[in-house]
Design a protein around this motif. Structure first.
Motif, PDB file in Angstrom:
ATOM      1  N   ILE A  62       0.833  -1.205   0.000  1.00  0.00           N
ATOM      2  CA  ILE A  62       0.000   0.000   0.000  1.00  0.00           C
ATOM      3  C   ILE A  62       0.866   1.253   0.000  1.00  0.00           C
ATOM      4  O   ILE A  62       0.590   2.228  -0.715  1.00  0.00           O
ATOM      5  N   MET A  63       1.943   1.236   0.792  1.00  0.00           N
ATOM      6  CA  MET A  63       2.834   2.394   0.819  1.00  0.00           C
ATOM      7  C   MET A  63       3.495   2.612  -0.535  1.00  0.00           C
ATOM      8  O   MET A  63       3.724   3.754  -0.954  1.00  0.00           O
ATOM      9  N   SER A  64       3.800   1.522  -1.230  1.00  0.00           N
ATOM     10  CA  SER A  64       4.377   1.660  -2.569  1.00  0.00           C
ATOM     11  C   SER A  64       3.372   2.267  -3.540  1.00  0.00           C
ATOM     12  O   SER A  64       3.738   3.080  -4.407  1.00  0.00           O
ATOM     13  N   LEU A  65       2.101   1.892  -3.400  1.00  0.00           N
ATOM     14  CA  LEU A  65       1.079   2.485  -4.260  1.00  0.00           C
ATOM     15  C   LEU A  65       0.888   3.970  -3.959  1.00  0.00           C
ATOM     16  O   LEU A  65       0.695   4.783  -4.866  1.00  0.00           O
ATOM     17  N   ILE A  69       1.382   9.108  -5.237  1.00  0.00           N
ATOM     18  CA  ILE A  69       0.556  10.230  -4.790  1.00  0.00           C
ATOM     19  C   ILE A  69       1.353  11.146  -3.872  1.00  0.00           C
ATOM     20  O   ILE A  69       1.240  12.377  -3.944  1.00  0.00           O
ATOM     21  N   SER A  70       2.175  10.543  -3.009  1.00  0.00           N
ATOM     22  CA  SER A  70       3.006  11.352  -2.119  1.00  0.00           C
ATOM     23  C   SER A  70       4.005  12.194  -2.913  1.00  0.00           C
ATOM     24  O   SER A  70       4.255  13.362  -2.578  1.00  0.00           O
ATOM     25  N   TYR A  71       4.560  11.612  -3.975  1.00  0.00           N
ATOM     26  CA  TYR A  71       5.506  12.373  -4.806  1.00  0.00           C
ATOM     27  C   TYR A  71       4.804  13.544  -5.487  1.00  0.00           C
ATOM     28  O   TYR A  71       5.347  14.659  -5.542  1.00  0.00           O
ATOM     29  N   VAL A  72       3.593  13.309  -5.993  1.00  0.00           N
ATOM     30  CA  VAL A  72       2.849  14.395  -6.640  1.00  0.00           C
ATOM     31  C   VAL A  72       2.516  15.490  -5.628  1.00  0.00           C
ATOM     32  O   VAL A  72       2.603  16.687  -5.941  1.00  0.00           O
ATOM     33  N   CYS A  73       2.160  15.088  -4.407  1.00  0.00           N
ATOM     34  CA  CYS A  73       1.852  16.089  -3.373  1.00  0.00           C
ATOM     35  C   CYS A  73       3.087  16.907  -3.013  1.00  0.00           C
ATOM     36  O   CYS A  73       2.995  18.137  -2.839  1.00  0.00           O
ATOM     37  N   ARG A  74       4.238  16.251  -2.903  1.00  0.00           N
ATOM     38  CA  ARG A  74       5.468  16.999  -2.610  1.00  0.00           C
ATOM     39  C   ARG A  74       5.833  17.926  -3.759  1.00  0.00           C
ATOM     40  O   ARG A  74       6.284  19.062  -3.539  1.00  0.00           O
ATOM     41  N   TRP A  75       5.631  17.447  -4.992  1.00  0.00           N
ATOM     42  CA  TRP A  75       5.912  18.297  -6.149  1.00  0.00           C
ATOM     43  C   TRP A  75       4.993  19.513  -6.171  1.00  0.00           C
ATOM     44  O   TRP A  75       5.437  20.640  -6.398  1.00  0.00           O
TER      45      TRP A  75
END
Length: 261
Positions: A62-65, A69-75
């Motif tokens: 789940i964390m890999s999935l 989304i986390s990368y897009v949020c940081r970007w």
């Protein structure tokens, strides 16, 4: 037929068990014979049984999935805080173009997906998938966790070991319970906006909704989109370190946590 009259979960488990029995009996008479434990493992008969190793593996899946989304949020957070001014300006220009020409939004999205697919073609898998020990969390698994996984049901281990595993399970379940409670709290806060549980909060919200309804009716949608987008992408000089008003308002909404024993 399966869509009109779907099979219940209980009957699916029973059919799965019967199919496993037939396959195991047939392969046990083969040459060389295949043991029943191997058939059960290959058919995932015990998929519903508790396994700390499998739980860790599913958690990291789940964390890999969610990492994308986390990368897009940081970007996007970097865009909002102007960490790279050139990129932020380009995002502003692209945003204004899409607002002025909304018919380009869907073509842009699908074109972006097409480009990503072509880019990932270079990194396509060259070999068939195989058992991944790291994905299965088999490399860092404690021997007691493996012993618990291969234990019978009901258990056949001594009382002290069962008590230790029970305490460990309680600690893991406590964390899950906390996360579920937090999710329930946020959902109850969202539902309490219009339930008059907090009369002042509900009154403020419905008055604000009426004002927004009139404002959106008399204002073109493109103007509203530009104002909201520019507000979200505003420079850090115009930002405050304190939580925003909507977030503060939402956190102060009542929940049913005080009614729990």
């Amino acid at each position: 037929m399966h869509y009109v009259q779907p099979i219940s979960v209980r009957h699916i488990d029973w059919l799965r068990h019967q199919a496993m029995q037939i396959v195991a009996a047939k392969l046990s008479r083969a040459e060389p014979p295949l043991r029943r434990e191997i058939v059960e493992y290959m058919l995932d008969v015990d998929y519903h049984m508790w396994s700390l190793r499998r739980s860790k593996a599913n958690f990291f899946r789940i964390m890999s999935l969610l990492s994308g989304i986390s990368y897009v949020c940081r970007w996007f957070d970097g865009i909002c805080y102007w960490k790279n001014p050139l990129t932020t300006i380009l995002v502003h220009v692209l945003f204004l173009i899409l607002v002025c020409y909304p018919e380009l939004i869907l073509p842009t999205i699908f074109l972006y997906l097409f480009v990503i697919g072509l880019w990932n073609y270079r990194f396509r898998p060259r070999v068939p998938p195989h058992m991944d020990a790291r994905l299965s969390q088999a490399e860092n698994t404690h021997p007691d966790e493996l012993d618990e996984e291969f234990d019978t049901f009901p258990t056949s281990r001594p009382t002290d070991i069962v008590r230790m595993r029970y305490d460990r399970l309680r600690s893991v379940a406590g964390r899950v319970q906390t996360v579920i409670g937090d999710l329930a709290t946020q959902g109850e806060r969202a539902l309490s906006i219009l339930s008059w549980r907090d009369p002042r909060a509900t009154a403020i919200f419905i008055i604000f909704s009426l004002i927004w309804a009139v404002f959106l009716y008399v204002t073109p949608f493109q103007v509203v989109a530009v104002l909201i987008g520019l507000y979200i992408l505003r420079h850090p000089r115009f930002r405050s370190k304190m939580p925003s008003v909507p977030v503060n308002f939402f956190k102060r909404l009542p929940a049913r946590t005080d009614s729990l024993l």
